[in-house]
Design an enzyme around this catalytic site. Structure first.
Site, PDB file in Angstrom:
ATOM      1  N   GLU A 127     -16.853  28.079  15.461  1.00 22.84           N
ATOM      2  CA  GLU A 127     -16.323  29.118  14.579  1.00 22.84           C
ATOM      3  C   GLU A 127     -16.764  28.963  13.131  1.00 22.84           C
ATOM      4  O   GLU A 127     -16.591  29.891  12.331  1.00 22.84           O
ATOM      5  CB  GLU A 127     -14.800  29.139  14.647  1.00 22.84           C
ATOM      6  N   GLU A 133     -14.487   9.611  28.613  1.00 18.07           N
ATOM      7  CA  GLU A 133     -14.216   9.072  27.282  1.00 18.07           C
ATOM      8  C   GLU A 133     -14.211   7.550  27.229  1.00 18.07           C
ATOM      9  O   GLU A 133     -14.198   6.957  26.156  1.00 18.07           O
ATOM     10  CB  GLU A 133     -12.880   9.616  26.743  1.00 18.07           C
TER      11      GLU A 133
END
Length: 137
Positions: free
Chosen positions: A78, A109
């Site tokens: 964005e 992770e």
């Protein structure tokens, strides 16, 4: 249990009423504003450290896993339309790769070397900045 998973503060949701669940969500939301307020001095130092690097051509990288990693991807995507910055100035990297944006990739992770491998694809360098995003802190 992996090193990044821990028991939830919100177990047994099925035994709670809708109202109790909504109040719990609202209580958690209040913690965000308080935690952010307390962290303003650290956030200020971070911004002041990153800004000159970006002026030298450095990029900002977010790296994370799960929901927090996904939010980093959304924020990075964005930045160009919202702030008019060039595509690629802010980059989101997700543990488990692009497939993990839509589907869980368990234990991605926990691979300490993979994060560095992911950064190498972007020629990460001394002017770049990296922010690790973790909901657990």
């Amino acid at each position: 249990m992996s090193i990044t998973e821990s028991p939830s503060n919100h177990d047994n949701l099925e035994s709670k009423s809708v109202r109790e669940i909504l109040e719990g969500i609202n209580e958690e939301d209040h913690k965000v504003a308080l935690a952010t307020h307390k962290a303003i001095p650290q956030i200020e130092r971070l911004v002041k450290a990153i800004l000159p690097r970006m002026k030298e051509g450095g990029r900002l990288f977010y790296i994370g896993a799960g929901t927090s990693g996904r939010l980093g991807i959304v924020d990075a995507s964005e930045c160009p339309p919202t702030y008019g910055v060039p595509q690629g100035l802010v980059v989101g990297i997700m543990a488990g790769g692009d497939q993990a944006i839509r589907n869980s990739v368990e234990h991605a992770e926990d691979d300490a070397d993979q994060a560095w491998n992911d950064l190498r694809v972007y020629d990460f360098n001394a002017t770049d900045s990296l922010i690790g995003i973790a909901a657990s802190g």
